[in-house]
Design a protein around this motif. Structure first.
Motif, mmCIF file in Angstrom:
data_model
loop_
_atom_site.group_PDB
_atom_site.id
_atom_site.type_symbol
_atom_site.label_atom_id
_atom_site.label_comp_id
_atom_site.label_asym_id
_atom_site.label_seq_id
_atom_site.Cartn_x
_atom_site.Cartn_y
_atom_site.Cartn_z
ATOM 1 N N LEU A 32 37.889 27.914 0.091
ATOM 2 C CA LEU A 32 37.259 26.601 0.239
ATOM 3 C C LEU A 32 35.848 26.593 -0.343
ATOM 4 O O LEU A 32 35.410 25.587 -0.920
ATOM 5 C CB LEU A 32 37.231 26.192 1.712
ATOM 6 N N ALA A 33 35.135 27.703 -0.225
ATOM 7 C CA ALA A 33 33.800 27.783 -0.807
ATOM 8 C C ALA A 33 33.869 27.779 -2.335
ATOM 9 O O ALA A 33 32.997 27.199 -2.993
ATOM 10 C CB ALA A 33 33.077 29.030 -0.311
ATOM 11 N N VAL A 34 34.878 28.410 -2.897
ATOM 12 C CA VAL A 34 35.051 28.362 -4.350
ATOM 13 C C VAL A 34 35.342 26.930 -4.794
ATOM 14 O O VAL A 34 34.825 26.466 -5.819
ATOM 15 C CB VAL A 34 36.167 29.330 -4.802
ATOM 16 N N CYS A 35 36.140 26.219 -4.021
ATOM 17 C CA CYS A 35 36.401 24.808 -4.332
ATOM 18 C C CYS A 35 35.111 23.991 -4.251
ATOM 19 O O CYS A 35 34.867 23.122 -5.100
ATOM 20 C CB CYS A 35 37.445 24.242 -3.385
ATOM 21 N N LEU A 36 34.290 24.269 -3.242
ATOM 22 C CA LEU A 36 32.996 23.589 -3.130
ATOM 23 C C LEU A 36 32.130 23.898 -4.339
ATOM 24 O O LEU A 36 31.489 23.009 -4.898
ATOM 25 C CB LEU A 36 32.282 24.017 -1.848
ATOM 26 N N ARG A 37 32.137 25.143 -4.780
ATOM 27 C CA ARG A 37 31.334 25.532 -5.945
ATOM 28 C C ARG A 37 31.797 24.791 -7.187
ATOM 29 O O ARG A 37 30.986 24.348 -7.999
ATOM 30 C CB ARG A 37 31.424 27.039 -6.165
ATOM 31 N N MET A 38 33.097 24.650 -7.337
ATOM 32 C CA MET A 38 33.622 23.921 -8.495
ATOM 33 C C MET A 38 33.197 22.458 -8.464
ATOM 34 O O MET A 38 32.878 21.871 -9.495
ATOM 35 C CB MET A 38 35.153 24.005 -8.528
ATOM 36 N N GLN A 39 33.188 21.857 -7.284
ATOM 37 C CA GLN A 39 32.852 20.447 -7.176
ATOM 38 C C GLN A 39 31.355 20.191 -7.307
ATOM 39 O O GLN A 39 30.953 19.140 -7.790
ATOM 40 C CB GLN A 39 33.357 19.899 -5.839
ATOM 41 N N ALA A 57 31.477 16.315 -1.597
ATOM 42 C CA ALA A 57 32.074 17.645 -1.748
ATOM 43 C C ALA A 57 31.791 18.496 -0.515
ATOM 44 O O ALA A 57 32.680 19.200 -0.019
ATOM 45 C CB ALA A 57 31.536 18.320 -3.008
ATOM 46 N N PHE A 58 30.557 18.421 0.000
ATOM 47 C CA PHE A 58 30.223 19.192 1.194
ATOM 48 C C PHE A 58 30.973 18.675 2.410
ATOM 49 O O PHE A 58 31.423 19.464 3.259
ATOM 50 C CB PHE A 58 28.717 19.177 1.443
ATOM 51 N N ALA A 59 31.134 17.360 2.529
ATOM 52 C CA ALA A 59 31.901 16.792 3.646
ATOM 53 C C ALA A 59 33.356 17.252 3.580
ATOM 54 O O ALA A 59 33.958 17.579 4.616
ATOM 55 C CB ALA A 59 31.814 15.272 3.624
ATOM 56 N N ASP A 60 33.931 17.290 2.376
ATOM 57 C CA ASP A 60 35.296 17.804 2.216
ATOM 58 C C ASP A 60 35.375 19.271 2.638
ATOM 59 O O ASP A 60 36.332 19.681 3.303
ATOM 60 C CB ASP A 60 35.753 17.676 0.765
ATOM 61 N N PHE A 61 34.366 20.047 2.256
ATOM 62 C CA PHE A 61 34.325 21.467 2.618
ATOM 63 C C PHE A 61 34.288 21.645 4.131
ATOM 64 O O PHE A 61 35.025 22.461 4.692
ATOM 65 C CB PHE A 61 33.101 22.112 1.956
ATOM 66 N N VAL A 62 33.444 20.871 4.801
ATOM 67 C CA VAL A 62 33.321 20.986 6.255
ATOM 68 C C VAL A 62 34.606 20.540 6.947
ATOM 69 O O VAL A 62 35.096 21.217 7.865
ATOM 70 C CB VAL A 62 32.108 20.170 6.760
ATOM 71 N N LEU A 63 35.192 19.440 6.502
ATOM 72 C CA LEU A 63 36.426 18.953 7.112
ATOM 73 C C LEU A 63 37.570 19.941 6.909
ATOM 74 O O LEU A 63 38.320 20.238 7.848
ATOM 75 C CB LEU A 63 36.797 17.583 6.531
ATOM 76 N N CYS A 64 37.705 20.471 5.711
ATOM 77 C CA CYS A 64 38.775 21.443 5.448
ATOM 78 C C CYS A 64 38.559 22.731 6.239
ATOM 79 O O CYS A 64 39.521 23.338 6.716
ATOM 80 C CB CYS A 64 38.872 21.737 3.959
ATOM 81 N N ASN A 65 37.296 23.151 6.409
ATOM 82 C CA ASN A 65 37.022 24.326 7.230
ATOM 83 C C ASN A 65 37.377 24.072 8.684
ATOM 84 O O ASN A 65 37.889 24.961 9.372
ATOM 85 C CB ASN A 65 35.542 24.709 7.122
ATOM 86 N N LEU A 66 37.111 22.863 9.152
ATOM 87 C CA LEU A 66 37.468 22.515 10.521
ATOM 88 C C LEU A 66 38.983 22.591 10.724
ATOM 89 O O LEU A 66 39.462 23.188 11.691
ATOM 90 C CB LEU A 66 36.945 21.111 10.860
ATOM 91 N N VAL A 67 39.731 22.021 9.791
ATOM 92 C CA VAL A 67 41.196 22.067 9.884
ATOM 93 C C VAL A 67 41.696 23.508 9.793
ATOM 94 O O VAL A 67 42.574 23.932 10.558
ATOM 95 C CB VAL A 67 41.832 21.175 8.790
ATOM 96 N N LEU A 68 41.142 24.275 8.867
ATOM 97 C CA LEU A 68 41.545 25.680 8.717
ATOM 98 C C LEU A 68 41.324 26.450 10.010
ATOM 99 O O LEU A 68 42.222 27.168 10.470
ATOM 100 C CB LEU A 68 40.750 26.338 7.571
ATOM 101 N N HIS A 69 40.174 26.280 10.615
ATOM 102 C CA HIS A 69 39.877 27.060 11.806
ATOM 103 C C HIS A 69 40.622 26.544 13.040
ATOM 104 O O HIS A 69 40.900 27.319 13.962
ATOM 105 C CB HIS A 69 38.373 27.157 12.027
#
Length: 115
Positions: A72-79, A95-107
């Protein structure tokens, strides 16, 4: 033969270092985060190899959490990368909001997998 290979390796490392020095600080911080997540996963795998994998769900959860976070961090870096034309219309806040939301779902999935 051996000296030309060593010279080529030194030239390659020098060119990579000079190219990476032009990278913005935001991207370097994300890169450090990715390296940290991968190293944490490697430490967990080494620990499992030495001590054993009795709570195997906990081991899998930890490794999948680290690797998923790194992806997910690599995806954030790309965006966030300004040179990437594919995401030029995407603001960094989104992009950061997507990163945080996806991390929340992952965890949440990882916590569910723990049992």
């Amino acid at each position: 033969m051996g000296t030309s290979t060593a010279k080529d390796a030194h030239a390659l490392i020098a060119s990579l270092r000079s190219a990476y020095s032009a990278t913005p600080t935001k991207l370097k911080i994300i890169d450090l985060y990715v390296v940290y997540a991968i190293l944490t996963a490697v430490v967990q795998v080494v620990y499992m190899a030495i001590v054993g994998s009795f709570p195997f769900n906990a081991f899998l959860s930890g490794v999948l959490s680290c690797t998923g976070t790194a992806v997910l961090a690599v995806c954030l870096r790309m965006q966030v990368n300004k040179e990437n034309r594919e995401f030029k219309d995407l603001p960094p806040e989104r992009a950061f909001a997507d990163f945080v939301l996806c991390n929340l779902v992952l965890h949440l999935v990882i916590m569910n997998f723990l049992g």
